[in-house]
Design an enzyme around this catalytic site. Sequence first.
Site, PDB file in Angstrom:
ATOM      1  N   HIS A   1       0.864  -1.176   0.000  1.00 51.72           N
ATOM      2  CA  HIS A   1       0.000   0.000   0.000  1.00 51.72           C
ATOM      3  C   HIS A   1       0.899   1.223   0.000  1.00 51.72           C
ATOM      4  CE1 HIS A   1      -3.574   2.431   0.745  1.00 51.72           C
ATOM      5  NE2 HIS A   1      -2.727   3.200   1.403  1.00 51.72           N
ATOM      6  N   CYS A   2       0.676   2.101  -0.950  1.00 52.28           N
ATOM      7  CA  CYS A   2       1.570   3.244  -1.131  1.00 52.28           C
ATOM      8  C   CYS A   2       0.846   4.520  -0.714  1.00 52.28           C
ATOM      9  CB  CYS A   2       1.990   3.313  -2.603  1.00 52.28           C
ATOM     10  SG  CYS A   2       2.996   4.742  -2.988  1.00 52.28           S
ATOM     11  N   VAL A   3       1.325   5.181   0.356  1.00 61.35           N
ATOM     12  CA  VAL A   3       0.664   6.418   0.798  1.00 61.35           C
ATOM     13  C   VAL A   3       0.880   7.537  -0.219  1.00 61.35           C
ATOM     14  CG1 VAL A   3       0.682   5.974   3.277  1.00 61.35           C
ATOM     15  CG2 VAL A   3       2.654   7.067   2.223  1.00 61.35           C
TER      16      VAL A   3
ATOM     17  N   ASN B   1      -1.843   7.031  -2.463  1.00 58.69           N
ATOM     18  CA  ASN B   1      -3.076   6.764  -1.732  1.00 58.69           C
ATOM     19  C   ASN B   1      -3.814   5.558  -2.296  1.00 58.69           C
ATOM     20  OD1 ASN B   1      -5.138   7.197   0.125  1.00 58.69           O
ATOM     21  ND2 ASN B   1      -6.279   8.530  -1.269  1.00 58.69           N
ATOM     22  N   ASN B   2      -3.071   4.502  -2.619  1.00 60.80           N
ATOM     23  CA  ASN B   2      -3.708   3.325  -3.203  1.00 60.80           C
ATOM     24  C   ASN B   2      -2.777   2.132  -3.036  1.00 60.80           C
ATOM     25  OD1 ASN B   2      -5.634   1.860  -4.514  1.00 60.80           O
ATOM     26  ND2 ASN B   2      -5.357   2.820  -6.521  1.00 60.80           N
TER      27      ASN B   2
END
Length: 441
Positions: free
Chosen positions: A186-188, A191-192
């Site tokens: 999950h990549c901040v 945001n996905n």
Amino acid sequence: MAFARNIAIFTITVSLLTFIAFFGRLPAFRNTPIGFLHRLLVIHIPSGLRKLDIYLTNGRVTGGGSRLGHYLMYEKHPVVLIFFLGLVSGSAGLFIPVIWSPVPLHHKLFIPFLLPLPYLFTYLSARRNNGTYITEINHAAQMRHYPYDRILYYPGNHCRTCKFLKPARSKHCSICKTCVARMDHHCVWVNNCLGRGNYRWFLALLLSTGVMLAYGAYLAYLVLAPIVRDHYAKYERWYRYEADPSSDPSTWMSFFDMKLHHFLTYTSISLDVGGLRLSGVGLLALLTWPLPLSLLGYHVYLIWAGTTTGESAKWADWRDDMDDGVVFLGWRREDTMHTMRDVYASQSSHHEQQDSNSSTLSSPIPTPPETPPDEEEPPTTWPLESRHILLRTLDGHPPQNLSSRIKSVAKEDSFKRCWQLKEVENVYDLGFWDNFIEALQ
Ligand SMILES: [Zn+2]
Ligand SMILES: [Zn+2]
């Protein structure tokens, strides 16, 4: 000169902290000072501050802070994405007007081509409907894509939230609140979750951002260099290097001291004559361009190894347990391997029959047969199938009472202690080129 030195120390510290925050959690740094500093930064210091606050104010200060921290860490929010695009937009807005007239024409053509790319790839990575999420509609197709390797993924596991069987290489994301196909992480930043549908756009985002930053730093150099050179020539006597009379001028130390003097002189002149818009933005680009490109380099390594960020952590866990001598490698019975080999076999014998009647060749790509959605291990389109089963035992003794699930596929008495990861097959590794094609699909 003290001002420039402070700026240099500050920017190096910020770069180092950013590097640790970016890369410290990677398994490669697990037992290194970088991994230690990362744990210090994200676990020990926050928990120490919280304990101090509970002792001093009964937790009043961090109560609100930890709610905010929880929101930032565990909820879906576009704060980092807005910060990133805001920083790009703000920097471009400051920078481009000052360099526009001095740069040659071909740069004027290239800038409008390059600048929109990070926005485009951020959008493509961040949008929800990009085939990354596993839904009721695509679930059957996702089940038929990767086989279970019985090392990292076992068949028959249900997602309690999504209420379906977890396809191999998928993972439920508690932030996106969905199962994700070929979950990477999950990549901040976008945001996905990064998975099967958007991983290639994430790679493109890293590449375009890295190139844009390096190019920005180059443009700043192109515009600044003649101005700084003029300035230096004009005021040379102010900046001239004067060696410490007590030191030996032939040593490395004094050579380094002279180079550092020149570097700091040029940096401080650049900041003076270029100001924030030209030198500040240029310095930011110069210091940050290696970050996205080294992250891209790490992902190219993952692709080469046929793995993902999440899986590389699981492989690292196996390696640690192998060092402890508690891992056992067993073999699968051939009669339990029922996936595409059977489909290929049945289709090719079918083709042979057809060919004996007519000489036309039909498509060689087999389509897997329709399977009911509750089938735990349907045939897949993946060209490899796992022959290994990996087990860890709590006491370090060879596995005794195998579960019925493992008994039904394993060769009895085939489990041998396994000391090295290289003894184990990774079925998700098809070789660099095919892995690359797969990742970009
Ligand atoms: Zn799920
Ligand atoms: Zn997610």
